[in-house]
Design an enzyme around this catalytic site. Structure first.
Site, PDB file in Angstrom:
ATOM      1  N   ASP A  61      -6.892  -9.830  12.172  1.00  0.00           N
ATOM      2  CA  ASP A  61      -6.130 -10.489  11.099  1.00  0.00           C
ATOM      3  C   ASP A  61      -5.192 -11.590  11.569  1.00  0.00           C
ATOM      4  O   ASP A  61      -4.149 -11.839  10.952  1.00  0.00           O
ATOM      5  CB  ASP A  61      -5.364  -9.457  10.262  1.00  0.00           C
ATOM      6  CG  ASP A  61      -6.298  -8.437   9.625  1.00  0.00           C
ATOM      7  OD1 ASP A  61      -7.448  -8.798   9.324  1.00  0.00           O
ATOM      8  OD2 ASP A  61      -5.876  -7.294   9.439  1.00  0.00           O
ATOM      9  N   ARG A  68       0.859  -1.193   0.000  1.00  0.00           N
ATOM     10  CA  ARG A  68       0.000   0.000   0.000  1.00  0.00           C
ATOM     11  C   ARG A  68       0.890   1.236   0.000  1.00  0.00           C
ATOM     12  O   ARG A  68       1.941   1.245   0.634  1.00  0.00           O
ATOM     13  CB  ARG A  68      -0.855  -0.049   1.261  1.00  0.00           C
ATOM     14  CG  ARG A  68      -1.814   1.057   1.466  1.00  0.00           C
ATOM     15  CD  ARG A  68      -2.690   0.812   2.696  1.00  0.00           C
ATOM     16  NE  ARG A  68      -3.575  -0.314   2.455  1.00  0.00           N
ATOM     17  CZ  ARG A  68      -3.758  -1.330   3.294  1.00  0.00           C
ATOM     18  NH1 ARG A  68      -3.121  -1.364   4.450  1.00  0.00           N
ATOM     19  NH2 ARG A  68      -4.576  -2.309   2.994  1.00  0.00           N
ATOM     20  N   ASP A 119       4.659  -4.499   6.621  1.00  0.00           N
ATOM     21  CA  ASP A 119       3.455  -4.841   7.364  1.00  0.00           C
ATOM     22  C   ASP A 119       3.450  -6.345   7.647  1.00  0.00           C
ATOM     23  O   ASP A 119       3.638  -7.143   6.733  1.00  0.00           O
ATOM     24  CB  ASP A 119       2.218  -4.451   6.554  1.00  0.00           C
ATOM     25  CG  ASP A 119       0.941  -4.816   7.262  1.00  0.00           C
ATOM     26  OD1 ASP A 119       0.421  -3.956   7.983  1.00  0.00           O
ATOM     27  OD2 ASP A 119       0.454  -5.955   7.095  1.00  0.00           O
ATOM     28  N   GLU A 170      -4.856 -14.203   8.755  1.00  0.00           N
ATOM     29  CA  GLU A 170      -3.983 -13.710   7.686  1.00  0.00           C
ATOM     30  C   GLU A 170      -2.518 -13.819   8.113  1.00  0.00           C
ATOM     31  O   GLU A 170      -1.655 -14.197   7.323  1.00  0.00           O
ATOM     32  CB  GLU A 170      -4.337 -12.257   7.354  1.00  0.00           C
ATOM     33  CG  GLU A 170      -3.504 -11.665   6.245  1.00  0.00           C
ATOM     34  CD  GLU A 170      -3.815 -10.196   5.982  1.00  0.00           C
ATOM     35  OE1 GLU A 170      -3.212  -9.651   5.044  1.00  0.00           O
ATOM     36  OE2 GLU A 170      -4.642  -9.594   6.703  1.00  0.00           O
ATOM     37  N   ASP A 212      -2.980  -6.734  13.384  1.00  0.00           N
ATOM     38  CA  ASP A 212      -3.391  -5.357  13.643  1.00  0.00           C
ATOM     39  C   ASP A 212      -4.100  -5.292  14.986  1.00  0.00           C
ATOM     40  O   ASP A 212      -4.684  -6.270  15.455  1.00  0.00           O
ATOM     41  CB  ASP A 212      -4.343  -4.863  12.543  1.00  0.00           C
ATOM     42  CG  ASP A 212      -3.703  -4.864  11.172  1.00  0.00           C
ATOM     43  OD1 ASP A 212      -2.563  -4.391  11.048  1.00  0.00           O
ATOM     44  OD2 ASP A 212      -4.347  -5.339  10.222  1.00  0.00           O
TER      45      ASP A 212
END
Length: 177
Positions: free
Chosen positions: A120, A23, A103, A123, A107
């Protein structure tokens, strides 16, 4: 140290562990730089995702990017109070072009009343295996998540009640000149 950055707009790039871009923010207004952190403000900032999607942030934010800690904190200033979105991430560095960090999926969302939620985790497990985070990195990331929860509960660092308000006022003063 890096004081020439204060008052300038810079790019912010977020990567994944495998080196791929995750991002990008097209601008962040640098409010403070010390040997420990970068503090950046933004509002209605264009964000580009790795898949090409583009969107604008919805509210003003003060971003706390530590240089020596494995997390960063985005203080989103909303009408009902400050909401915190925290990334478990590599320490942030500035390479002359952009602020950059990796990252690591986990989170932490902290609400204005300091309730929190870890996000997350699935993930994280998937990427840990897929990108080979390794046991040492896994230990660091989980320790930092626990440390970040403790900082939030204690309303310390960027979670201090006056932190976001102070830096947001500085952001307004600097950007409305």
């Amino acid at each position: 140290m890096n004081k020439p950055l204060v008052g300038k707009e810079i790019l912010i790039h977020c990567y994944k562990h495998d080196g791929s871009i995750h991002r990008c923010w097209d601008k962040g207004f640098v409010l403070d730089v010390t040997d420990k952190h970068f503090i950046v403000g933004n509002n209605r900032t264009l964000v580009t995702e790795s898949d090409g999607r583009r969107w604008y942030t919805r509210e003003p934010a003060i971003c706390y990017f530590p240089k020596n800690q494995w997390y960063n904190v985005i203080c989103m200033i909303r009408k009902n109070g400050v909401h915190y979105y925290c990334n478990i991430a590599s320490p942030t560095l500035y390479d002359g072009d952009a602020l950059k960090y990796i990252d690591y999926d986990l989170d932490l969302k902290v609400f204005p009343d300091y309730r929190y939620k870890i996000l997350d985790e699935e993930e994280y497990k998937q990427h840990k295996n897929q990108m080979n985070y390794g046991e040492e990195l896994d230990k660091i990331l989980n320790e930092q998540l626990n440390k970040l929860v403790e900082i939030a509960i204690n309303m310390d660092g960027p979670f201090r009640p006056d932190f976001a308000e102070y830096w947001y006022q500085r952001y307004l003063e600097q950007t409305q000149k």
